[in-house]
Write a protein that holds these residues in place. Structure first.
Motif, PDB file in Angstrom:
ATOM      1  N   LYS A 126      27.629   9.590  35.087  1.00 19.51           N
ATOM      2  CA  LYS A 126      28.924  10.036  34.587  1.00 19.51           C
ATOM      3  C   LYS A 126      30.111   9.240  35.140  1.00 19.51           C
ATOM      4  O   LYS A 126      31.247   9.455  34.723  1.00 19.51           O
TER       5      LYS A 126
ATOM      6  N   SER B 105      36.078   8.405  24.768  1.00 18.76           N
ATOM      7  CA  SER B 105      35.754   9.810  24.512  1.00 18.76           C
ATOM      8  C   SER B 105      34.763  10.343  25.549  1.00 18.76           C
ATOM      9  O   SER B 105      34.859  11.489  25.994  1.00 18.76           O
ATOM     10  N   LYS B 106      33.801   9.506  25.977  1.00 20.70           N
ATOM     11  CA  LYS B 106      32.824   9.935  26.980  1.00 20.70           C
ATOM     12  C   LYS B 106      33.472  10.089  28.354  1.00 20.70           C
ATOM     13  O   LYS B 106      33.124  10.987  29.119  1.00 20.70           O
TER      14      LYS B 106
ATOM     15  N   LEU C 249      36.685  10.818  28.896  1.00 21.96           N
ATOM     16  CA  LEU C 249      37.547  12.003  28.873  1.00 21.96           C
ATOM     17  C   LEU C 249      36.746  13.294  28.821  1.00 21.96           C
ATOM     18  O   LEU C 249      37.244  14.364  29.205  1.00 21.96           O
ATOM     19  N   ALA C 250      35.521  13.202  28.375  1.00 24.64           N
ATOM     20  CA  ALA C 250      34.665  14.394  28.364  1.00 24.64           C
ATOM     21  C   ALA C 250      34.378  14.864  29.784  1.00 24.64           C
ATOM     22  O   ALA C 250      34.065  16.041  30.013  1.00 24.64           O
ATOM     23  N   ASN C 251      34.448  13.956  30.735  1.00 19.64           N
ATOM     24  CA  ASN C 251      34.206  14.285  32.140  1.00 19.64           C
ATOM     25  C   ASN C 251      35.498  14.570  32.902  1.00 19.64           C
ATOM     26  O   ASN C 251      35.475  14.726  34.126  1.00 19.64           O
TER      27      ASN C 251
ATOM     28  N   ASP D  10      38.411  16.170  34.782  1.00 21.36           N
ATOM     29  CA  ASP D  10      38.528  17.428  35.508  1.00 21.36           C
ATOM     30  C   ASP D  10      39.971  17.878  35.658  1.00 21.36           C
ATOM     31  O   ASP D  10      40.244  18.926  36.254  1.00 21.36           O
TER      32      ASP D  10
ATOM     33  N   LYS E  73      43.305  13.506  30.966  1.00 22.40           N
ATOM     34  CA  LYS E  73      43.699  12.955  29.678  1.00 22.40           C
ATOM     35  C   LYS E  73      45.180  12.583  29.721  1.00 22.40           C
ATOM     36  O   LYS E  73      45.925  13.102  30.554  1.00 22.40           O
TER      37      LYS E  73
END
Length: 1788
Positions: free
Chosen positions: A512, A534-535, A537-539, A541, A547
């Protein structure tokens, strides 16, 4: 909280955050109060809200503290205030225990001088204030004492000064290690030290660039590891590891940033070097797309940085690192190829593209070793096939650009890697050392934390690296330290350290982590930047990773592709666009194949080692692996930390932005460091080591660490609470450790006395053994009688007391050396005499050999040669007699005898051969004619009669008889024969008039060949004999002088009898027609006087040595110096005086120190007004009357060559402390340029001054680039201050500079040494004793070509002023010194309108406007006319670099051919005193002919009569710009392609823009083999302006030079007549002094007019004008008449330019005056078209073009057009138009 009255507090401040104040009256926090600010005394009332933020302040914090651990109050306010306080006092270094905080001063400080380095080397970092040298010293000592490898991590944000700190750290390690070891090991270590230091400027050139934050920002990281022998402490090798070069910078730069320095360096160097320019087709940096993307020229230039100068440093670094000339050229070619590649443009669509500018494609392909078609295909098409089949598809414009940029980046990156490999290969050639004895000192200089407006992949990698380093720092300083305390059971208050592990997890976690996600996306077939984002920003916290702001994404669509990371130093917004491509960094197969297959071998080799395979690791993966290795390396070492702080973002000195500094303190963890260092125990010693090291403090209690520690506490050495005992170690606070070390040194010192007693005995015994060995070696060498070996042995006399000055055997050895050298000189004299077949010289040399009882082959050879010469003299008599009698038999016998003696080169032999041939030809013709007459063969007679006439036999009775018989008319010679006779007779008469012996001898043969007879031939033969006889007398004089000169240099010296041969030779010459004032005799008479004076001084020396009176000895020593006496007694006298001067009492030394301190206090910073006054005084001050006398006296090299200065140390004294194998080298280079520091002062100075002299010499070497130094400007400042505050050191400084300039083979070093000499002669004078020696040194170099001669002339002028005015009262201006790196100081020799030459010293920062102001003042130009004056320039010939023989031959051919036979004599007697000779000759005859002047051809007779004019520029003017530059400039102006021809060169002087610098003009011309010729005159003259004397002089000069042309012969004759009458005071023109009327006419005629008709015809025209015209006798009226005629010329009062109209091939001449810009005809006689100023609405200039916007109204219609002219002087033309239009406007 209450604040008591009189207490101190920190008050919040908008600028400084916290400022100290004293409480005026008691107040509570949250209630109003009043304070008085400490810094300015202002009283301030505080509101209740303001007092809430007031902080208490410990009074200790008012004073600056060197180590902040000692602050009692440890908070943000006190720490920040302490740093600010020290920074504003130029104390930029502050310690926090063992961590050094360095605040960038953004200016040069005098804290890096050799004196400071030496202090740290001798006293150690622990005993001195905080400094980067202290950190380096601690690392070095830890390595040598404990054998553990060390590291220094230099950190900080970009622009904080990391690179400079790294260089200083390495410089100190090198200096410290240079004192270790001896012999060849030390020498090799010294070379390695210099190579390691020189690697830095090389890496900076290729890896550093200007950014918005830093003018020299490292765009890559580097770990420099220095391998050390930890037993000896010297350097044995090294290596460099580089991290993550920023490749994207190569093709794209942000606003106000530059590409890598090296590109600008090669462009600047090529602009100065025609060969480099032609080979690589380089132009100005702002013409390249890869260099001009920021703000054009403004961004290509860095204030204070001279790129051409820096290129010289880069080349020097390459040389030191062993790169060959071929490799250096390959590098430049590669760089040029990249620049040309960047200029290739594409046209087409997004589907298909092609190259738009073929000329740039051709240039790039040529430099890169490929064909244009192949290069275009590789960029515009892509091979999507496989290994078996190629399938090409078109690429669009964007893709083609990307391919171009990818190729450029790959080439540069691979070359950078190659450079690193080359450096490592060089450093790997280490000294053989056992592995177990090796340790390393590593210095990490890596990119600082970065956060810009736009941050991309590079910033992410850089900040990741900084996170890793911060983690290491935290672990070492905080975590590990706390763990140790806990493990050892110590009670230390816990401090929560900064923790960035969460950030590292986000960046590098498997799966990650950002880098892992990026690599994964790269592996996907359809991976994209969007997918990666996108990957990531998926992580997110929301804490460490987040973001972008929603509002930002709405306003800026680009923000949608960003993510935010909260780093330890703050949050950074990253733009994910381009991440995948940058992380992949693969070169397309086509482009890789193109580079690998290049015909350019160097480029091909860069790619054969690299790979374009798809399985290549990503950049991120490579970088992570590198960082892991780096961390492992650092973990194995004992780390030292330098935390660099950037005080402001504007890079301004004396500016401390508190908020910015506080942020850096916080995120670097320094605030917490202060606390943990304060509360903790940073120094820890294992029990065994503690006992071992501190046993001397309490020997009786050293049974264990506990008993020892308790005893030390009882003794007061260990203080309570400052130390603790753990489970395995003793822990100490920093201050306690320092106290303990001081106590240990004292304790050890008390026991050293016993050791010293034993050591002294041992040393004395060893010294006695050396004495014995020396004396034995000396005896052997004396027995061998080998001068070289004997001198080598005598160098070891330094081991004897007083260098053996009072030992008889040493004096005998020196006497023997002198005798052996005298024998060698006599042998050389014999060799030369034999070679020259000079009878007098051989006799004189044989007499000298006889006097020395010299025997051997050379003597026998000379005796044999003398007999041969005597025989040759007899043959010469026979030849002369035979020629006079025209007897064939005698001629044949004499010729045979001459051949037997190999006399074929003798002039009489050639006459005899020619005469015999002539007589034989005549006898044959007579015989044939007699036979024909006897046979009455009329036809045969008719055929033979013309031949008889051609032979000159027409008056023979036989010929008369034949004419009667044949009934032919009287036969005469042909017209061609008569013309030849006339020509030879004329030349013979000229040779007789000029007493030209070589010409007489040459013409004699021709006269014989044509049977020329008569008075001229008889006089020529008589004169030949006379001149040959005179040459013999000169030969006798020369031989006698040479013999005396050899004797004068002997150990015994001269006696009166030695001069007798010279006296006799002089008298004989006088008796035979020589006049005493002739230069041949003049020199001999002066020489005899000097030798008589030497004899008198020798007697005085003997008397003084007997009397032993100090005053008498010193007085006589001055006489010894005056005559240059070098006899044995003179050397003994010098030794006696040295012994008298040597002992100095402590009181004398203390008085000298006080005097230096007083001098230092008197020096002050100069204001701008002070600088101006001082400059004007030194410029306007007229030369003293003594100046010429000083120059004349000092020109004698036999007396004043600087090597003869009597205070110079002897070789054995100078090399006393040098190792055996280095002694000879040091002695040989004592007074020659050498890159090693001197072992002792050059002059006999006391020990303290000698140490300072060594430091001064190091500063000179560092300024000159012989030794590396980060602050060369400061080194020059150091030298200047030493000269100003220590008068007793001035002579030493000048001696060191003369040494540096003698046989200096490195142009960069030589130029810098001259720059320093220029600064010194302006700042302080030498002593009266050294003055003539320094002047002699400068005089002998003032006629050198190029800058060297100008430097010497400048120094002479400045020295004259300094001798009058005294030393400068001002401290050196560092900015002014820095300017010497940008351009040279020059002596502007400017011709005024009246012909007088002004010599104006011009500093590097003084522009043409400044010089013009001085000229206007000097010429008394009225204020209302000053704007119409300018400094004009034209490129002239460079000064001669011919040898003395050639110069003299040319001079006498030009002025007095009768002296040609004596050239060898003059060379023999004046070698070394050339300038004194030519000064005398020029006063007597005239100026020396220039290099291009023809002195041989008959046509030169008239040409050389003309005076030296301001020379016309040749067609190869330095101002020519390359065709590529013209094309590029044309495109920038939007005017399309340009013709492939250079702009026309100026043919007359042009005015310089006021903003130009003369130093720039000078250096550009010198690089082209030219020299500028400057003049000061009016740019325009009004048609109705009244004549003044200055205007008349200018106009007359323009007529003479042809700048104001008159084609009409009648008008020109009138002007010449008027000119001659003015010269003659208005009187009738007759014969002029020393020249004929024809000479006078030709001298002032323009060259084109002189060729129209012959001088006699011009003379007749002038006489006709004088006879027929009514000319006034009044000079003023004659001048008025002359001026009025000139006014009638339409070109009167114009300034001219040579240009080429756009799109036309034919050049034109432009003239500018008050009416406008005019086009002139090709002969420059009339105006063909005018651009009226009224119609010129705008005008401007670029690098190559001058343009005008014309607006014309015709028939009610207004039209406009822009006219372009290509010229090499566009800005000068612009400046002229600007000035003239403003003058015209002011005139209405």
């Amino acid at each position: 909280m209450k604040f008591q009255k009189g207490s101190f507090v920190f008050v919040p401040d908008d600028d400084d955050m916290y400022v100290p104040a004293e409480v005026e009256s008691e107040f509570e926090s949250g209630k109003a109060g009043a304070v008085k600010l400490v810094e300015n005394g202002a009283r301030v009332k505080l509101s209740s809200s303001q007092t809430k933020d007031v902080l208490p302040m410990d009074e200790q914090s008012l004073d600056p503290t060197a180590d902040m651990v000692h602050l009692r109050q440890l908070d943000e306010a006190s720490i920040l205030y302490n740093l600010r306080l020290r920074y504003m006092q130029d104390e930029i270094y502050t310690n926090i225990g063992t961590i050094l905080v360095s605040v960038n001063p953004f200016k040069v400080l005098p804290i890096y001088s050799p004196e400071v380095v030496d202090k740290y080397v001798r006293e150690g970092g622990r005993n001195l204030g905080p400094h980067v040298f202290g950190v380096a010293d601690n690392a070095y000592r830890s390595l040598t004492e404990f054998g553990k490898s060390q590291s220094c991590i230099v950190s900080g944000e970009s622009g904080a000064g990391k690179t400079e700190a790294t260089k200083l750290f390495l410089q100190y390690i090198g200096e410290k290690s240079s004192g270790s070891g001896s012999g060849s090991r030390a020498a090799k270590s010294s070379v390695l030290q210099e190579q390691i230091l020189e690697a830095n400027p090389l890496m900076e050139a290729f890896g550093n660039a200007k950014t918005v934050r830093n003018d020299n920002s490292s765009r890559f990281g580097k770990l420099i590891e220095v391998q050390m022998d930890n037993k000896r402490g010297n350097i044995v090798g090294g290596s460099i590891t580089q991290y993550l070069l920023e490749k994207s910078r190569l093709v794209q730069q942000a606003e106000n940033e530059r590409n890598y320095h090296v590109f600008y360096q090669i462009c600047a160097a090529a602009s100065m070097d025609p060969a480099m320019n032609a080979k690589f087709e380089l132009v100005e940096a702002d013409q390249y797309f890869y260099l001009n993307q920021s703000k054009g020229k403004a961004a290509t230039m860095v204030p204070g940085l001279n790129d051409a100068h820096e290129w010289e440093n880069t080349v020097t670094a390459m040389e030191v690192l062993g790169m060959s000339a071929e490799q250096r050229e390959d590098i430049v070619r590669t760089l040029a190829g990249i620049l040309h590649l960047g200029n290739v443009r594409f046209s087409g669509s997004e589907d298909k593209s092609s190259v738009e500018n073929a000329e740039m494609l051709n240039l790039a392909a040529d430099q890169l070793g490929t064909s244009p078609a192949t290069l275009e295909q590789a960029m515009c098409r892509r091979n999507r096939g496989n290994a078996k089949e190629a399938v090409f598809s078109d690429q669009g414009v964007t893709q083609a650009r990307d391919s171009r940029d990818a190729l450029a980046k790959a080439i540069y990156s691979n070359m950078f890697d190659w450079l690193i490999d080359q450096v490592n290969a060089c450093l790997a050639k280490s000294i053989k050392t056992k592995t177990e004895a090796l340790s390393t000192i590593g210095v990490l200089d890596i990119f600082g934390f970065e956060s810009f407006d736009h941050n991309s992949y590079e910033q992410l990698c850089i900040n990741y690296c900084n996170e890793k380093l911060q983690s290491h720092f935290n672990a070492h300083i905080f975590t590990l330290e706390q763990d140790v305390y806990k493990k050892e059971g110590l009670d230390v208050s816990k401090i929560d350290p900064p923790d960035n592990s969460a950030v590292l997890k986000v960046l590098e976690a498997k799966g990650k982590g950002i880098f892992a996600v990026l690599d994964e996306e790269n592996r996907l077939p359809r991976g994209s930047d969007e997918g990666f984002l996108s990957k990531v920003l998926a992580n997110a916290d929301g804490d460490v990773l987040s973001k972008p702001d929603v509002k930002a994404t709405r306003k800026d669509k680009g923000a949608r592709s960003t993510f935010v990371v909260m780093h330890y130093a703050g949050s950074v917004v990253y733009d994910a666009d381009g991440f995948l491509e940058k992380n992949k960094d693969l070169l397309l197969t086509d482009l890789h194949a193109l580079a690998a297959g290049s015909s350019f071998k160097f480029l091909a080799s860069l790619f054969r080692q690299s790979s374009s395979a798809a399985n290549k690791k990503t950049i991120g993966a490579q970088f992570k692996a590198q960082l892991k290795t780096l961390m492992d390396t650092l973990d194995r070492t004992e780390p030292h930390y330098i935390r660099c702080i950037k005080p402001n973002s504007s890079k301004a000195p004396n500016s401390f932005r508190a908020k910015m500094c506080m942020d850096q303190l916080k995120y670097s963890g320094l605030l917490e460091v202060c606390k943990i260092r304060k509360n903790g125990y940073p120094v820890r010693k294992p029990f065994a080591e503690f006992v071992q090291r501190y046993r001397p403090l309490a020997p009786n209690a050293a049974s264990s660490h506990t008993s020892l520690a308790k005893q030390l506490e009882r003794d007061g050495i260990l203080a309570k609470d400052e130390w603790q005992i753990g489970k395995t170690q003793v822990f100490l606070r920093t201050e306690q450790f320092n106290d303990l070390e001081v106590a240990r040194e004292d304790a050890v010192g008390s026991r050293v006395a016993t050791m010293q007693r034993v050591a002294r005995g041992f040393i004395a015994r060893r010294r006695f053994q050396k004495y014995k060995k020396f004396l034995a070696d000396l005896a052997k060498a004396m027995a061998k009688r080998d001068a070289a070996n004997l001198e080598k042995v005598l160098l070891n006399a330094g081991v004897l007391p007083y260098q053996g000055r009072y030992l008889a055997v040493v004096q005998e050895a020196k006497q023997l050396v002198d005798k052996l050298h005298e024998e060698e000189r006599v042998k050389e004299m014999l060799e030369r005499a034999i070679k020259a077949s000079d009878k007098s010289a051989i006799e004189s040399a044989l007499n000298a050999a006889k006097g020395m009882k010299l025997k051997g082959d050379i003597v026998s050879k000379a005796e044999k040669a003398l007999k041969t010469i005597q025989k040759q003299a007899e043959v010469v008599t026979k030849l002369r007699t035979a020629v006079e009698k025209r007897d064939v038999k005698q001629l044949a016998a004499a010729i045979k005898a001459a051949k037997d003696l190999k006399m074929q080169d003798n002039a009489l032999f050639k006459d005899a051969v020619a005469l015999r041939s002539k007589i034989e030809e005549e006898e044959g013709a007579i015989k044939k004619l007699a036979a024909a007459v006897k046979a009455k063969n009329v036809q045969k007679i008719k055929d033979l009669l013309p031949q008889m006439a051609e032979l000159g036999l027409e008056d023979l009775p036989l010929v008369k008889e034949a004419q009667t018989l044949s009934k032919e008319k009287v036969v005469t010679r042909s017209e061609a024969a008569m013309a030849r006779m006339h020509q030879i007779r004329l030349r013979l008469e000229q040779a007789i008039d000029s007493l030209n012996l070589p010409a007489l001898e040459s013409l004699s043969i021709q006269a014989i060949e044509i049977n020329l007879q008569g008075p001229a031939v008889e006089e020529a033969n008589r004169l030949r004999a006379e001149l040959a006889g005179k040459a013999e007398y000169v030969s006798r004089i020369t031989a006698a002088m040479k013999a005396i000169e050899i004797r004068a240099q002997s150990y015994e010296g001269l006696v009166k009898a030695d001069l007798a041969p010279l006296s006799e030779a002089i008298q004989l010459a006088v008796d035979n027609g020589f006049q005493p004032e002739e230069e041949e005799l003049q020199e001999a008479i002066e020489f005899e006087e000097r030798m008589n004076k030497q004899i008198a001084v020798q007697d005085a020396v003997d008397k003084a040595l007997k009397s032993k009176k100090p005053a008498e000895m010193r007085s006589v020593m001055a006489q010894v110096q005056q005559v240059g006496l070098k006899t044995g007694p003179a050397q003994k006298l010098k030794g006696e005086i040295s012994a008298l001067d040597a002992p100095k009492s402590s009181a004398q030394l203390e008085a000298a120190k006080k005097e230096r301190l007083a001098n230092r206090r008197q020096l002050r910073e100069a204001s701008e007004e002070d600088k101006l006054k001082d400059a004007l005084m030194r410029i306007i001050k007229v030369r003293s009357e003594e100046h010429a006398a000083r120059l004349k006296e000092a020109s004698d090299n036999t007396l004043y060559d600087f090597s003869r200065f009597y205070k110079i140390r002897s070789d054995e004294d100078f090399t006393e402390f040098a190792s055996g194998e280095m002694k000879l080298q040091y002695a040989q280079y004592k007074l020659k340029c050498q890159s090693k520091p001197i072992p002792k002062s050059l002059l006999e100075l006391d020990e303290d001054l000698s140490r300072t002299a060594i430091q001064n010499h190091k500063a000179i070497l560092q300024y000159c680039g012989e030794l590396s130094n980060s602050f060369p400007t400061a080194m020059a400042g150091y030298v200047l201050v030493r000269g100003q505050e220590m008068p007793e050191l001035c002579d030493e400084i000048y001696m060191q500079l003369m040494k540096q300039l003698t046989e200096n083979r490195r142009p960069v070093s030589e130029d810098r040494a001259w720059a320093l000499m220029c600064m010194c002669t302006r700042a302080f004078p030498p002593s009266g004793e050294l003055e003539p020696f320094l002047i002699n040194f400068l005089v002998n170099r003032r006629t050198e070509p190029g800058l060297i001669g100008n430097f010497a002339r400048l120094c002479l002028v400045q020295l004259d002023r300094t001798l009058q005015i005294g030393p400068s009262e001002f401290l050196p201006d560092m900015e002014a010194i820095e300017n010497y790196s940008a351009r040279p100081a020059v002596l502007a020799e400017i011709t005024k309108q009246d012909g007088e030459v002004m010599s104006i010293p011009v500093a590097p920062d003084q522009d043409v406007g400044y010089v013009l102001e001085i000229c206007n003042h000097n010429s008394d130009v009225p204020e209302d006319e000053q704007q119409m004056y300018s400094i004009f320039v034209i490129d002239g010939k460079q000064r001669s670099h011919m040898d003395l023989q050639t110069r003299l031959t040319r001079f006498y051919k030009r002025w007095n051919p009768s002296k040609l036979p004596y050239v060898d004599y003059f060379v023999s007697n004046w070698t070394g005193n050339e300038e004194s000779l030519f000064q005398t000759l020029e006063k007597k005859y005239g100026p020396e002919p220039s290099m291009d002047e023809d002195v041989d051809s008959p046509a030169a007779v008239f040409g050389t009569m003309r005076r030296n004019r301001r020379r016309k520029a040749e067609s190869r003017s330095f101002l020519r710009l390359p065709v590529t530059a013209a094309r590029t400039a044309a495109k920038l102006l939007g005017i399309g392609a340009d013709p492939a021809t250079p702009a026309p060169s100026p043919e007359s002087a042009w005015p310089l823009p006021w903003w130009a610098f003369l130093g720039d003009i000078y250096i550009r011309m010198v690089k082209q083999g030219r020299e500028p010729v400057f003049s000061h005159k009016r740019m325009i003259i009004f048609p109705d302006e009244a004549m003044t004397d200055n205007l008349f002089q200018q106009v007359r000069e323009e007529v003479r030079d042809g700048e104001l042309p008159f084609s009409d012969t009648k008008t020109m004759a009138m002007l010449v007549t008027l000119d001659l009458k003015i010269q003659n005071g208005g009187k009738k023109i007759g014969k002029f002094k020393g020249k004929s009327m024809q000479d006078a006419i030709v001298e002032i005629l323009p060259s084109n007019q002189a060729k129209k008709i012959s001088p006699p015809e011009w003379e007749q025209h002038v006489l006709d004008v004088q006879a027929n015209e009514d000319l006034p006798r009044n000079v003023a009226k004659l001048q008025g008449r002359y001026f009025d005629i000139c006014k009638s010329n339409p070109l009167f009062g114009m300034t001219f330019y040579y240009a080429q109209p756009y799109q036309l091939d034919e050049p034109v001449i432009l003239g500018v005056n008050l009416d406008g810009v005019h086009i002139l005809d090709e002969n420059r006689e009339k105006i063909t078209f005018t651009y009226d100023f009224a119609n010129i609405q705008k005008y401007g200039a670029s690098g190559t073009y001058f343009w005008m916007l014309l607006v014309v109204e015709e028939g009610g219609k207004v039209s406009s057009d822009t006219i372009y002219y290509r010229t090499v002087t566009p800005w000068s033309l612009y400046s002229t138009v600007y000035t003239v239009t403003h003058v015209a406007a002011s005139k209405g």
